[in-house]
Design a protein around this motif. Sequence first.
Motif, PDB file in Angstrom:
ATOM      1  N   ALA A 211      12.092 -45.361  15.953  1.00  0.00           N
ATOM      2  CA  ALA A 211      11.681 -43.981  15.691  1.00  0.00           C
ATOM      3  C   ALA A 211      10.331 -43.682  16.318  1.00  0.00           C
ATOM      4  O   ALA A 211      10.125 -42.607  16.909  1.00  0.00           O
ATOM      5  CB  ALA A 211      11.643 -43.734  14.183  1.00  0.00           C
ATOM      6  N   VAL A 212       9.376 -44.607  16.205  1.00  0.00           N
ATOM      7  CA  VAL A 212       8.055 -44.398  16.807  1.00  0.00           C
ATOM      8  C   VAL A 212       8.161 -44.378  18.329  1.00  0.00           C
ATOM      9  O   VAL A 212       7.491 -43.576  19.005  1.00  0.00           O
ATOM     10  CB  VAL A 212       7.076 -45.490  16.328  1.00  0.00           C
ATOM     11  CG1 VAL A 212       5.788 -45.464  17.141  1.00  0.00           C
ATOM     12  CG2 VAL A 212       6.769 -45.293  14.849  1.00  0.00           C
ATOM     13  N   THR A 213       8.980 -45.249  18.889  1.00  0.00           N
ATOM     14  CA  THR A 213       9.174 -45.247  20.340  1.00  0.00           C
ATOM     15  C   THR A 213       9.741 -43.904  20.814  1.00  0.00           C
ATOM     16  O   THR A 213       9.258 -43.318  21.790  1.00  0.00           O
ATOM     17  CB  THR A 213      10.125 -46.384  20.741  1.00  0.00           C
ATOM     18  OG1 THR A 213       9.565 -47.639  20.324  1.00  0.00           O
ATOM     19  CG2 THR A 213      10.327 -46.405  22.251  1.00  0.00           C
ATOM     20  N   ALA A 214      10.759 -43.405  20.117  1.00  0.00           N
ATOM     21  CA  ALA A 214      11.332 -42.105  20.478  1.00  0.00           C
ATOM     22  C   ALA A 214      10.315 -40.983  20.288  1.00  0.00           C
ATOM     23  O   ALA A 214      10.255 -40.040  21.096  1.00  0.00           O
ATOM     24  CB  ALA A 214      12.575 -41.843  19.630  1.00  0.00           C
ATOM     25  N   ALA A 250       2.119 -40.803  11.970  1.00  0.00           N
ATOM     26  CA  ALA A 250       2.081 -40.883  13.429  1.00  0.00           C
ATOM     27  C   ALA A 250       2.418 -39.537  14.050  1.00  0.00           C
ATOM     28  O   ALA A 250       1.768 -39.095  15.014  1.00  0.00           O
ATOM     29  CB  ALA A 250       3.047 -41.961  13.923  1.00  0.00           C
ATOM     30  N   GLN A 251       3.400 -38.856  13.502  1.00  0.00           N
ATOM     31  CA  GLN A 251       3.800 -37.545  14.007  1.00  0.00           C
ATOM     32  C   GLN A 251       2.668 -36.523  13.848  1.00  0.00           C
ATOM     33  O   GLN A 251       2.352 -35.771  14.773  1.00  0.00           O
ATOM     34  CB  GLN A 251       5.052 -37.087  13.264  1.00  0.00           C
ATOM     35  CG  GLN A 251       5.675 -35.804  13.789  1.00  0.00           C
ATOM     36  CD  GLN A 251       6.900 -35.411  12.971  1.00  0.00           C
ATOM     37  OE1 GLN A 251       6.883 -35.465  11.743  1.00  0.00           O
ATOM     38  NE2 GLN A 251       7.979 -35.046  13.650  1.00  0.00           N
ATOM     39  N   GLU A 252       2.045 -36.496  12.680  1.00  0.00           N
ATOM     40  CA  GLU A 252       0.951 -35.543  12.435  1.00  0.00           C
ATOM     41  C   GLU A 252      -0.265 -35.867  13.298  1.00  0.00           C
ATOM     42  O   GLU A 252      -0.959 -34.968  13.776  1.00  0.00           O
ATOM     43  CB  GLU A 252       0.570 -35.574  10.950  1.00  0.00           C
ATOM     44  CG  GLU A 252      -0.503 -34.577  10.567  1.00  0.00           C
ATOM     45  CD  GLU A 252      -0.069 -33.137  10.754  1.00  0.00           C
ATOM     46  OE1 GLU A 252      -0.945 -32.290  11.026  1.00  0.00           O
ATOM     47  OE2 GLU A 252       1.143 -32.850  10.643  1.00  0.00           O
ATOM     48  N   SER A 253      -0.531 -37.156  13.520  1.00  0.00           N
ATOM     49  CA  SER A 253      -1.659 -37.547  14.364  1.00  0.00           C
ATOM     50  C   SER A 253      -1.453 -37.069  15.798  1.00  0.00           C
ATOM     51  O   SER A 253      -2.382 -36.537  16.425  1.00  0.00           O
ATOM     52  CB  SER A 253      -1.825 -39.069  14.338  1.00  0.00           C
ATOM     53  OG  SER A 253      -2.091 -39.527  13.027  1.00  0.00           O
ATOM     54  N   LEU A 254      -0.252 -37.245  16.330  1.00  0.00           N
ATOM     55  CA  LEU A 254       0.033 -36.771  17.683  1.00  0.00           C
ATOM     56  C   LEU A 254      -0.009 -35.244  17.753  1.00  0.00           C
ATOM     57  O   LEU A 254      -0.484 -34.671  18.750  1.00  0.00           O
ATOM     58  CB  LEU A 254       1.390 -37.293  18.143  1.00  0.00           C
ATOM     59  CG  LEU A 254       1.492 -38.809  18.340  1.00  0.00           C
ATOM     60  CD1 LEU A 254       2.911 -39.200  18.738  1.00  0.00           C
ATOM     61  CD2 LEU A 254       0.502 -39.289  19.393  1.00  0.00           C
ATOM     62  N   THR A 255       0.450 -34.583  16.716  1.00  0.00           N
ATOM     63  CA  THR A 255       0.374 -33.120  16.679  1.00  0.00           C
ATOM     64  C   THR A 255      -1.080 -32.648  16.700  1.00  0.00           C
ATOM     65  O   THR A 255      -1.432 -31.692  17.403  1.00  0.00           O
ATOM     66  CB  THR A 255       1.082 -32.583  15.431  1.00  0.00           C
ATOM     67  OG1 THR A 255       2.456 -32.996  15.457  1.00  0.00           O
ATOM     68  CG2 THR A 255       1.024 -31.064  15.387  1.00  0.00           C
TER      69      THR A 255
END
Length: 338
Positions: A211-214, A250-255
């Motif tokens: 999931a993190v890779t995708a 991880a998603q929020e950090s990238l956002t």
Amino acid sequence: MKRLARVRAGRDQRTPVTALFWRICLLNGVVFTLGTLILALSPATVSARLRLTEVPVLVIGLAVMLTANALALRTSLAPLDELVTAMRRVDPPRRAVRFDRRASGDFHRLIETFNAMLDRLEAERSAAGATALAAQEGERQRIARELHDEIGQSLTVALLRLKRVVDRAPEELRDEVTDAQETVRGCLDEVRGIASRLRPDVLDDLGLHSAVTALCHEFTRSAGISVHREVDPSISRLDPAVELVCYRIAQESLTNVLRHSGADQVSLRLAGHADSVVLRVHDNGCGGVVTEGAGIRGMRERAMLVDATLTITTSEDAGTTVELVVPVHREAHVGEPV
């Protein structure tokens, strides 16, 4: 029995105040008794009519007693100052530091009650947060399913029909119909992307590693920012709640990198240790985060749900680093509900 319990509870509540009262009385009694003995055994005397030469002796004696009393009270009440400082440091999105009961002197019952209150507050907050986030994830999953099954299928049917129209359209209308077909295809891709971000199927099916890779691939494709990724392949399937928290942070950090940092490089590292999993996201952007918005508060709330530690360090010349340390107590079976 209930009345006896209420009486005992009332006694327990009065214990710190009563102890403080008697301690102050005892300290004052000791100080004034010592002062009286010193004056009685010393060669200093006081006449029936006070003389000017005796005033300094009385003033000095009074000053010594008041100073000794103040020092004794200050030492005795020092745990209260530390307790007030600990109360001021309590911040709802963060885990509060417990007060050391061993260094509290006679206030150990008060300190113990304060620590128990923090435990209850954090337990209630975690339970409420878990309920809210579970409802949020359930709603996200429902919306993602409807986007994929309903709107996605409708757009797919529209694409097939437009393809037949393109084949039969006259030459002068073929370009316009082709443009409409591409627009619908772009909408379909966007709907699939939104559904994937709302609830990634790969997280449930293949685990956190995939999931993190995708997520990194999708972020690079959509944002145009390169992500240097280091994902420990030895990380096995974790508790679904832990995997979901790691993925969302991880998603929020990238956002946040895309919205606020202005960075052109991001590094994401997911490492497994004997008793923890560490997620670290670092960017080379402007940094200097002063106030925490809803996104960071949400990350902190999610971290508390799995007893994790979230640390955010930022500076204007070194970018921002988000680090999540999640204790891993056991491995969950695949498909275990969140």
